[in-house]
Design an enzyme around this catalytic site. Structure first.
Site, PDB file in Angstrom:
ATOM      1  N   CYS A 115     -17.242  22.458 -89.667  1.00 32.44           N
ATOM      2  CA  CYS A 115     -18.008  21.238 -89.936  1.00 32.44           C
ATOM      3  C   CYS A 115     -17.637  20.111 -88.970  1.00 32.44           C
ATOM      4  O   CYS A 115     -17.987  20.170 -87.803  1.00 32.44           O
ATOM      5  CB  CYS A 115     -17.849  20.816 -91.394  1.00 32.44           C
ATOM      6  SG  CYS A 115     -19.127  19.650 -91.915  1.00 32.44           S
ATOM      7  N   HIS A 208     -19.158  25.365 -94.595  1.00 35.58           N
ATOM      8  CA  HIS A 208     -17.819  25.417 -95.178  1.00 35.58           C
ATOM      9  C   HIS A 208     -17.541  26.806 -95.764  1.00 35.58           C
ATOM     10  O   HIS A 208     -17.759  27.029 -96.964  1.00 35.58           O
ATOM     11  CB  HIS A 208     -17.671  24.347 -96.263  1.00 35.58           C
ATOM     12  CG  HIS A 208     -17.575  22.963 -95.722  1.00 35.58           C
ATOM     13  ND1 HIS A 208     -16.363  22.341 -95.484  1.00 35.58           N
ATOM     14  CD2 HIS A 208     -18.537  22.094 -95.334  1.00 35.58           C
ATOM     15  CE1 HIS A 208     -16.591  21.136 -94.984  1.00 35.58           C
ATOM     16  NE2 HIS A 208     -17.899  20.952 -94.890  1.00 35.58           N
ATOM     17  N   GLU A 210     -14.837  28.079 -96.599  1.00 38.09           N
ATOM     18  CA  GLU A 210     -13.792  28.051 -97.628  1.00 38.09           C
ATOM     19  C   GLU A 210     -14.384  27.952 -99.027  1.00 38.09           C
ATOM     20  O   GLU A 210     -13.736  28.338-100.011  1.00 38.09           O
ATOM     21  CB  GLU A 210     -12.812  26.894 -97.383  1.00 38.09           C
ATOM     22  CG  GLU A 210     -13.335  25.501 -97.649  1.00 38.09           C
ATOM     23  CD  GLU A 210     -14.034  24.857 -96.473  1.00 38.09           C
ATOM     24  OE1 GLU A 210     -14.250  23.632 -96.504  1.00 38.09           O
ATOM     25  OE2 GLU A 210     -14.365  25.583 -95.512  1.00 38.09           O
TER      26      GLU A 210
END
Length: 237
Positions: A115, A208, A210
């Site tokens: 990002c 993202h 994660e």
């Protein structure tokens, strides 16, 4: 087997009210994802007095680097005037992230940038940013949306698919692509969602991974790839 050391670059507190982003929660999720992939995550903060003086030497001790998301990049870094939507700029964080990015490229360290990390990468190499992405009916950059992956790219080799779902929440994006970078992922509206460096050992995504590393094979693959590259670096020393 000894886990390769992966530096996760720390974040100073900054608010981005137009996004659902929490730097603290993102850092926790990233460390969990790196650990699940077999790496040893180490959060690396820069000293406020001078975040750059010792950065190349500090970064060189690691086997890999992960540059996470965060607040907006100062538009002055790429010669622009802030628009009203630009927010959360932290001068220290910009200095730190730019220094880390340049050190990673100079040292050819295995890296994954996420990002804001991708935006910093583009600015560090001479590119510019769109300060506020206008939402369209075909792609939503504050939620899960499809990304088209370029066949034959490094990203394609990692995720094994030409279309993947990505969890995004960003309102800035790459405008003019920096020299040395190649686009390898696009949203339906043409917003650049992934790039790779033509020479350095670096892959960057705008979303993202994660968020869904525990449930998405393609997101987990990004962390597995970083740890695998870091392990090879460790073994070659």
């Amino acid at each position: 087997m000894v886990r390769p050391l992966v530096a996760v670059i720390g974040r100073r507190a900054a608010q981005v009210p137009i996004l659902r982003f929490s730097a603290t929660l993102a850092a926790e999720a990233i460390c969990e994802a790196v650990w699940a992939a077999g790496g040893e995550p180490v959060v690396l903060h820069g000293p406020a007095a001078d975040p750059l003086a010792e950065m190349p030497g500090r970064i060189a001790r690691f086997d890999g680097v992960l540059l996470p998301g965060g607040a907006d990049v100062d538009p002055g870094r790429y010669g622009a005037t802030p628009v009203p939507e630009t927010c959360g700029v932290v001068e220290f964080q910009d200095e730190l992230d730019l220094g880390v990015t340049r050190a990673v490229i100079d040292l050819d360290l295995p890296a994954l940038v996420i990002c804001r990390g991708m935006q910093i990468l583009n600015v560090a190499l001479g590119g510019t940013l769109v300060q506020h992405v206008v939402e369209t009916d075909t792609a939503h950059h504050n939620g899960v949306h499809p990304v088209h992956v370029k066949r034959g790219s490094r990203l394609h080799a990692i995720v094994g698919a030409q279309t993947i779902d990505a969890s995004s929440y960003h309102h800035q994006a790459i405008d003019r692509l920096a020299p040395g970078l190649a686009v390898c992922g696009l949203a339906a509206d043409g917003v650049i969602e992934a790039v790779e460096h033509r020479h350095a050992d670096l892959v960057a995504v705008q979303w993202h991974p994660e968020d869904r590393h525990a449930t998405s094979e393609t997101d987990a693959a990004l962390f597995a790839d970083l740890v695998d590259r870091a392990r090879k670096r460790k073994e070659s020393r």
